[in-house]
Write a protein that holds these residues in place. Structure first.
Motif, short mmCIF file in Angstrom:
data_model
loop_
_atom_site.label_atom_id
_atom_site.label_comp_id
_atom_site.label_asym_id
_atom_site.label_seq_id
_atom_site.Cartn_x
_atom_site.Cartn_y
_atom_site.Cartn_z
N SER A 66 70.91 41.38 78.35
CA SER A 66 69.64 41.87 77.84
C SER A 66 69.60 43.38 78.04
CB SER A 66 68.46 41.24 78.57
OG SER A 66 68.37 39.87 78.27
N GLU A 67 69.36 44.10 76.95
CA GLU A 67 69.10 45.54 77.06
C GLU A 67 67.61 45.69 77.25
OE1 GLU A 67 69.59 49.70 74.60
OE2 GLU A 67 70.53 47.88 73.81
N ILE A 68 67.21 46.36 78.31
CA ILE A 68 65.78 46.47 78.61
C ILE A 68 65.32 47.91 78.45
CG2 ILE A 68 65.66 44.40 80.03
CD1 ILE A 68 66.00 46.16 82.48
N ASN A 69 63.99 48.08 78.47
CA ASN A 69 63.37 49.35 78.12
C ASN A 69 63.60 50.49 79.09
OD1 ASN A 69 62.03 48.87 75.61
ND2 ASN A 69 60.73 47.45 76.72
N GLY A 70 63.57 50.24 80.36
CA GLY A 70 63.67 51.38 81.25
C GLY A 70 63.73 51.03 82.72
N GLU A 73 61.46 48.15 84.32
CA GLU A 73 61.98 46.81 84.02
C GLU A 73 63.27 46.55 84.77
OE1 GLU A 73 60.99 48.97 81.70
OE2 GLU A 73 59.36 47.97 80.62
N SER A 81 60.62 41.57 77.91
CA SER A 81 60.45 42.34 76.67
C SER A 81 61.71 43.15 76.39
CB SER A 81 59.25 43.28 76.79
OG SER A 81 58.07 42.55 76.99
N PRO A 82 62.81 42.48 76.12
CA PRO A 82 64.07 43.22 75.94
C PRO A 82 64.09 44.02 74.64
CG PRO A 82 64.40 40.92 75.39
CD PRO A 82 62.99 41.04 75.94
N VAL A 83 64.86 45.09 74.65
CA VAL A 83 65.13 45.86 73.44
C VAL A 83 66.03 45.02 72.53
CG1 VAL A 83 66.27 47.94 72.55
CG2 VAL A 83 64.91 48.06 74.65
N TYR A 101 70.41 53.93 79.47
CA TYR A 101 70.47 52.60 78.90
C TYR A 101 70.50 51.62 80.06
CZ TYR A 101 71.75 54.60 74.36
OH TYR A 101 71.76 55.28 73.18
N TYR A 102 69.76 50.53 79.94
CA TYR A 102 69.68 49.55 81.02
C TYR A 102 70.04 48.17 80.50
CZ TYR A 102 67.05 53.25 83.33
OH TYR A 102 66.65 54.43 83.89
#
Length: 111
Positions: A66-70, A73, A81-83, A101-102
């Motif tokens: 999961s790529e996450i917002n920041g 998170e 709320s993943p990107v 990037y997270y």
């Protein structure tokens, strides 16, 4: 694991060089220890256009990416709320802009 892209003074240097980077090198995306990936990413220089390769066993629940917002998170390991979510076991993610990037795995207790 958080990634920070390098900001080079010459835009030509930023856009003309692309690297494909396997996340975790030979370990891939299967070490459930965020310290491992934080240390791994600190030793790398990422540029706009680089492609991250996440390799893992797609048939095991919770291995996806999961790529996450920041930062918030990431610190709270909040995947609600993943990107983007990647699930193939051979996921390619292009770094398109400067910044952090997270990425986390939704596997419970392994962020």
């Amino acid at each position: 694991m958080g990634y920070e892209l390098c900001d080079y003074s010459s835009p030509k240097a930023v856009y003309n060089t692309r690297h494909d980077v396997k996340v975790g090198d030979s370990q891939g995306w299967k070490v459930y220890d965020s310290d491992f990936y934080n240390k791994w990413s600190e030793e790398k220089q990422f540029r706009i256009g680089d492609i991250l390769l996440f390799e893992y066993a797609a048939n095991e629940e919770g291995n996806d990416v999961s790529e996450i917002n920041g930062d918030v998170e990431f610190m709270t390991c909040d995947p609600t709320s993943p990107v983007a979510v990647y699930k193939t076991g051979h996921d390619l993610v292009r770094l398109t802009e400067l910044g952090n990037y997270y990425f986390i795995t939704p596997r419970s207790g392994y962020c």
